[in-house]
Write a protein that holds these residues in place. Structure first.
Motif, PDB file in Angstrom:
ATOM      1  N   VAL A  52       0.880  -1.173  -0.007  1.00 44.09           N
ATOM      2  CA  VAL A  52      -0.061  -0.029   0.047  1.00 44.09           C
ATOM      3  C   VAL A  52       1.072   1.344  -0.132  1.00 44.09           C
ATOM      4  N   GLU A  53       0.616   2.289  -0.676  1.00 44.08           N
ATOM      5  CA  GLU A  53       1.544   3.417  -1.133  1.00 44.08           C
ATOM      6  C   GLU A  53       1.085   4.706  -1.706  1.00 44.08           C
ATOM      7  N   GLY A  54       1.501   5.713  -1.385  1.00 48.28           N
ATOM      8  CA  GLY A  54       1.265   6.840  -2.151  1.00 48.28           C
ATOM      9  C   GLY A  54       1.415   8.044  -1.075  1.00 48.28           C
ATOM     10  N   PRO A  55       0.986   9.331  -1.475  1.00 51.09           N
ATOM     11  CA  PRO A  55       0.580   9.549  -2.664  1.00 51.09           C
ATOM     12  C   PRO A  55       1.318   9.394  -3.949  1.00 51.09           C
ATOM     13  N   LEU A  56       0.851   9.058  -4.995  1.00 49.95           N
ATOM     14  CA  LEU A  56       1.645   8.751  -6.388  1.00 49.95           C
ATOM     15  C   LEU A  56       1.299   9.581  -7.241  1.00 49.95           C
ATOM     16  N   THR A  57       2.210   9.709  -8.271  1.00 46.27           N
ATOM     17  CA  THR A  57       2.335  10.688  -9.491  1.00 46.27           C
ATOM     18  C   THR A  57       1.698   9.826 -10.565  1.00 46.27           C
ATOM     19  N   SER A  58       1.455  10.593 -11.714  1.00 46.62           N
ATOM     20  CA  SER A  58       0.780   9.703 -12.745  1.00 46.62           C
ATOM     21  C   SER A  58       1.862   9.042 -13.500  1.00 46.62           C
ATOM     22  N   SER A  59       3.034   9.603 -13.530  1.00 51.81           N
ATOM     23  CA  SER A  59       4.217   8.739 -14.094  1.00 51.81           C
ATOM     24  C   SER A  59       4.513   7.610 -13.401  1.00 51.81           C
ATOM     25  N   GLN A  60       4.377   7.505 -12.031  1.00 47.37           N
ATOM     26  CA  GLN A  60       4.548   6.366 -11.186  1.00 47.37           C
ATOM     27  C   GLN A  60       3.391   5.437 -11.445  1.00 47.37           C
ATOM     28  N   LEU A  61       2.372   5.889 -11.538  1.00 48.14           N
ATOM     29  CA  LEU A  61       1.055   4.775 -11.884  1.00 48.14           C
ATOM     30  C   LEU A  61       1.234   4.278 -13.470  1.00 48.14           C
ATOM     31  N   ASP A  62       2.129   4.947 -14.114  1.00 47.44           N
ATOM     32  CA  ASP A  62       2.377   4.364 -15.617  1.00 47.44           C
ATOM     33  C   ASP A  62       3.059   2.941 -15.204  1.00 47.44           C
ATOM     34  N   ASP A  63       3.487   2.694 -14.183  1.00 50.00           N
ATOM     35  CA  ASP A  63       4.358   1.511 -14.114  1.00 50.00           C
ATOM     36  C   ASP A  63       3.433   0.171 -13.634  1.00 50.00           C
ATOM     37  N   TYR A  64       2.137   0.611 -13.351  1.00 50.62           N
ATOM     38  CA  TYR A  64       1.221  -0.445 -13.153  1.00 50.62           C
ATOM     39  C   TYR A  64       0.237  -0.354 -13.851  1.00 50.62           C
ATOM     40  N   TYR A  65      -0.821  -1.447 -13.543  1.00 53.83           N
ATOM     41  CA  TYR A  65      -1.990  -1.571 -14.393  1.00 53.83           C
ATOM     42  C   TYR A  65      -3.207  -2.069 -13.286  1.00 53.83           C
ATOM     43  N   PHE A  66      -4.414  -1.854 -13.930  1.00 53.70           N
ATOM     44  CA  PHE A  66      -5.500  -1.962 -12.848  1.00 53.70           C
ATOM     45  C   PHE A  66      -6.014  -3.496 -12.819  1.00 53.70           C
ATOM     46  N   ASP A  67      -6.288  -4.191 -11.916  1.00 53.72           N
ATOM     47  CA  ASP A  67      -6.940  -5.340 -11.723  1.00 53.72           C
ATOM     48  C   ASP A  67      -8.371  -5.281 -12.563  1.00 53.72           C
ATOM     49  N   GLU A  68      -8.608  -6.678 -13.316  1.00 58.93           N
ATOM     50  CA  GLU A  68      -9.980  -6.497 -13.852  1.00 58.93           C
ATOM     51  C   GLU A  68     -11.040  -6.540 -13.036  1.00 58.93           C
ATOM     52  N   GLY A  69     -10.717  -6.695 -11.515  1.00 61.92           N
ATOM     53  CA  GLY A  69     -12.038  -6.845 -10.770  1.00 61.92           C
ATOM     54  C   GLY A  69     -12.424  -5.645 -10.143  1.00 61.92           C
ATOM     55  N   LEU A  70     -11.500  -4.268 -10.690  1.00 56.66           N
ATOM     56  CA  LEU A  70     -11.854  -2.958 -10.292  1.00 56.66           C
ATOM     57  C   LEU A  70     -13.098  -2.304 -11.468  1.00 56.66           C
ATOM     58  N   THR A  71     -14.470  -2.668 -10.860  1.00 57.16           N
ATOM     59  CA  THR A  71     -15.318  -2.115 -12.067  1.00 57.16           C
ATOM     60  C   THR A  71     -16.529  -1.516 -11.281  1.00 57.16           C
ATOM     61  N   ALA A  72     -16.205  -0.904 -10.152  1.00 58.97           N
ATOM     62  CA  ALA A  72     -17.299  -0.221  -9.472  1.00 58.97           C
ATOM     63  C   ALA A  72     -17.823   0.964 -10.149  1.00 58.97           C
TER      64      ALA A  72
END
Length: 212
Positions: A21-41
């Motif tokens: 669990v980490e943050g706050p993150l920048t958009s460039s840091q988020l570029d290194d990750y991807y969203f789980d397919e279960g995040l559909t709320a």
């Protein structure tokens, strides 16, 4: 008002899973990750991922995530309230909203949501804000959990309480349209009394004696 951001993190380990669990993150840091397919709320995962990245670029915007390696399995966003909401009727630099918090079904039961909130609140800057979140029962995942509306609200209150957000009354029409809906608030220890008074006027806009 300046909005400095200080990074924090923690690791959760349970049932063979390890989540950072980490943050706050920048958009460039988020570029290194991807969203789980279960995040559909809120919308399809890829579209929500792009929306979350845009929030990270706002001056006051904050994104805290929970990830399993490079896969984001939970997140929370903080930003100024939407201009169309009553909470923007009076512009308050020190009012921010927990706009979204979501955890993938596969990782529920690991206290991911409460851990995200705890990490978010570690930043000393959060003591300078009034933080709100509006909870509406029609957003709750009662189908997959099997909980009724009151059981789900109890869980939401408990989780939000881990981040210091507690129920407060309001005359907001959407919130009072159903007794399970609620406004939850955290007032930072450095917030001036003048801001608290202004916020009270937003909570009770239907009362002439509160309105400025």
């Amino acid at each position: 008002m300046k909005h400095p951001k200080k990074y924090h993190q923690k690791t959760i380990k349970k049932d063979g899973k390890s989540v950072i669990v980490e943050g706050p993150l920048t958009s460039s840091q988020l570029d290194d990750y991807y969203f789980d397919e279960g995040l559909t709320a809120f919308r399809p995962p890829k579209k929500q991922y792009e929306a979350v990245k845009s929030i990270a670029d706002f001056e006051e915007g904050r994104v805290v995530v929970a990830r399993d390696e490079n896969k984001i399995i939970g997140y929370a966003t903080f930003l100024h309230p939407d201009p169309l909401e009553r909470w923007s009727e009076i512009k308050m630099e020190d009012l921010i909203e927990l706009g979204a918090i979501e955890v993938s079904n596969e990782y529920r039961g690991m206290s991911v949501g409460s851990s995200i909130l705890k990490v978010a609140m570690k930043d000393p800057q959060m003591e300078n804000y009034i933080i709100i979140t509006t909870e509406y029962y029609w957003h709750w995942d009662m189908k997959s959990t099997g909980l009724n509306v009151w059981e789900y609200r109890k869980i939401m209150e408990k989780m939000m309480g881990k981040g210091g957000l507690n129920p407060m009354s309001t005359d907001d029409p959407e919130i009072i349209s159903h007794p399970a809906n609620c406004l939850l608030v955290r007032i930072g220890k450095n917030v001036p009394k003048s801001s608290v008074k202004t916020f009270d006027s937003l909570r009770f806009m239907g009362r002439n004696d509160y309105w400025l």
